[in-house]
Structures are given as C-alpha cells and as structure tokens.
Design a protein around this motif. Structure first.
Motif, mmCIF file in Angstrom:
data_model
loop_
_atom_site.group_PDB
_atom_site.id
_atom_site.type_symbol
_atom_site.label_atom_id
_atom_site.label_comp_id
_atom_site.label_asym_id
_atom_site.label_seq_id
_atom_site.Cartn_x
_atom_site.Cartn_y
_atom_site.Cartn_z
ATOM 1 N N ALA A 58 -8.897 -1.393 -5.130
ATOM 2 C CA ALA A 58 -9.927 -0.644 -4.403
ATOM 3 C C ALA A 58 -10.802 -1.604 -3.594
ATOM 4 O O ALA A 58 -11.154 -1.308 -2.446
ATOM 5 C CB ALA A 58 -10.767 0.185 -5.369
ATOM 6 N N ARG A 104 -2.200 3.123 -2.019
ATOM 7 C CA ARG A 104 -3.405 3.318 -1.199
ATOM 8 C C ARG A 104 -4.178 4.560 -1.654
ATOM 9 O O ARG A 104 -5.389 4.507 -1.852
ATOM 10 C CB ARG A 104 -3.037 3.458 0.267
ATOM 11 N N GLN A 105 -3.486 5.671 -1.839
ATOM 12 C CA GLN A 105 -4.149 6.905 -2.260
ATOM 13 C C GLN A 105 -4.757 6.764 -3.654
ATOM 14 O O GLN A 105 -5.862 7.255 -3.900
ATOM 15 C CB GLN A 105 -3.162 8.070 -2.213
ATOM 16 N N LEU A 135 -8.884 -2.739 -0.580
ATOM 17 C CA LEU A 135 -8.877 -1.673 0.408
ATOM 18 C C LEU A 135 -10.187 -1.681 1.197
ATOM 19 O O LEU A 135 -10.184 -1.580 2.430
ATOM 20 C CB LEU A 135 -8.676 -0.328 -0.290
ATOM 21 N N ARG A 136 -11.328 -1.831 0.501
ATOM 22 C CA ARG A 136 -12.628 -1.898 1.181
ATOM 23 C C ARG A 136 -12.695 -3.128 2.097
ATOM 24 O O ARG A 136 -13.182 -3.041 3.227
ATOM 25 C CB ARG A 136 -13.761 -1.948 0.162
ATOM 26 N N ALA A 150 -11.737 4.611 -6.213
ATOM 27 C CA ALA A 150 -13.004 4.126 -5.658
ATOM 28 C C ALA A 150 -14.119 5.165 -5.764
ATOM 29 O O ALA A 150 -15.293 4.799 -5.855
ATOM 30 C CB ALA A 150 -12.813 3.700 -4.209
ATOM 31 N N ILE A 151 -13.785 6.450 -5.779
ATOM 32 C CA ILE A 151 -14.821 7.485 -5.847
ATOM 33 C C ILE A 151 -15.086 7.973 -7.275
ATOM 34 O O ILE A 151 -15.989 8.778 -7.486
ATOM 35 C CB ILE A 151 -14.490 8.673 -4.921
ATOM 36 N N GLN A 202 -7.906 4.718 -3.272
ATOM 37 C CA GLN A 202 -8.957 5.518 -2.632
ATOM 38 C C GLN A 202 -9.591 6.477 -3.634
ATOM 39 O O GLN A 202 -10.818 6.607 -3.679
ATOM 40 C CB GLN A 202 -8.388 6.306 -1.452
ATOM 41 N N HIS A 203 -8.783 7.141 -4.427
ATOM 42 C CA HIS A 203 -9.319 8.063 -5.429
ATOM 43 C C HIS A 203 -10.097 7.307 -6.500
ATOM 44 O O HIS A 203 -11.168 7.737 -6.910
ATOM 45 C CB HIS A 203 -8.188 8.883 -6.064
ATOM 46 N N TRP A 240 0.814 -1.221 0.000
ATOM 47 C CA TRP A 240 0.000 0.000 0.000
ATOM 48 C C TRP A 240 0.845 1.268 0.000
ATOM 49 O O TRP A 240 0.413 2.306 -0.491
ATOM 50 C CB TRP A 240 -0.918 0.028 1.212
#
Length: 83
Positions: free
Chosen positions: A76, A30-31, A79-80, A37-38, A34-35, A10
């Motif tokens: 992603a 990781r970042q 990560l969830r 995923a949205i 996260q991005h 990560w």
C-alpha cells in the motif's frame, strides 16, 4: 521495507481474505493494496493476501503464497509512493 525479496507485479491476480470470515476480494495485487489502504487498523490486522505466484521472503528457504499485514502495508505504501 518489506521482507519480500522482489517487487510483486501489480497486475498479478490475488485474493484478499480476512480472519473474521468476511467475503474475500478477488482481483489484482493493486486492488488488494488499494482496499487495504482504506481499512481501519483493526481490519488491517485481520487481512491477508493469497497470491497466485509465490514470493521469496528474506530469511526463508521456501516461497510463500500468503502475505501478512506488514507486507500488505508495504505494498500500500509502494502504491502511494508511485502515485
């Protein structure tokens, strides 16, 4: 399941780019996950992640420096799942 053979750390530095030419996100895996995923579905299809350490893929003899949308989606999801 991701076609990547081994989990990616990560904290590995990475750069998320898109094929539309928007400004890249320079950060960690990781970042980037996260991005991603949205993002809306259209943006997800344009996203790619450039790695600082190449990874092995199933069915390939050589390592790769670039992750495709399906692989980023798997990150992603990981990560969830990890919370």
């Amino acid at each position: 399941m991701s076609p990547i053979d081994a989990p990616i750390d990560w904290e590995q530095p990475a750069t998320m780019i898109d094929l539309d030419g928007k400004a890249p996100l320079i950060g960690t895996i990781r970042q980037c996950a996260q991005h991603f995923a949205i993002f809306k579905a259209e943006a997800k299809m344009q996203a790619r992640v450039l790695l600082t350490k190449p990874v092995h893929r199933e069915g390939r003899r050589t390592r790769t420096w670039l992750l495709e949308p399906v692989e980023i989606e798997a990150l992603a999801q990981r990560l969830r799942d990890e919370g």
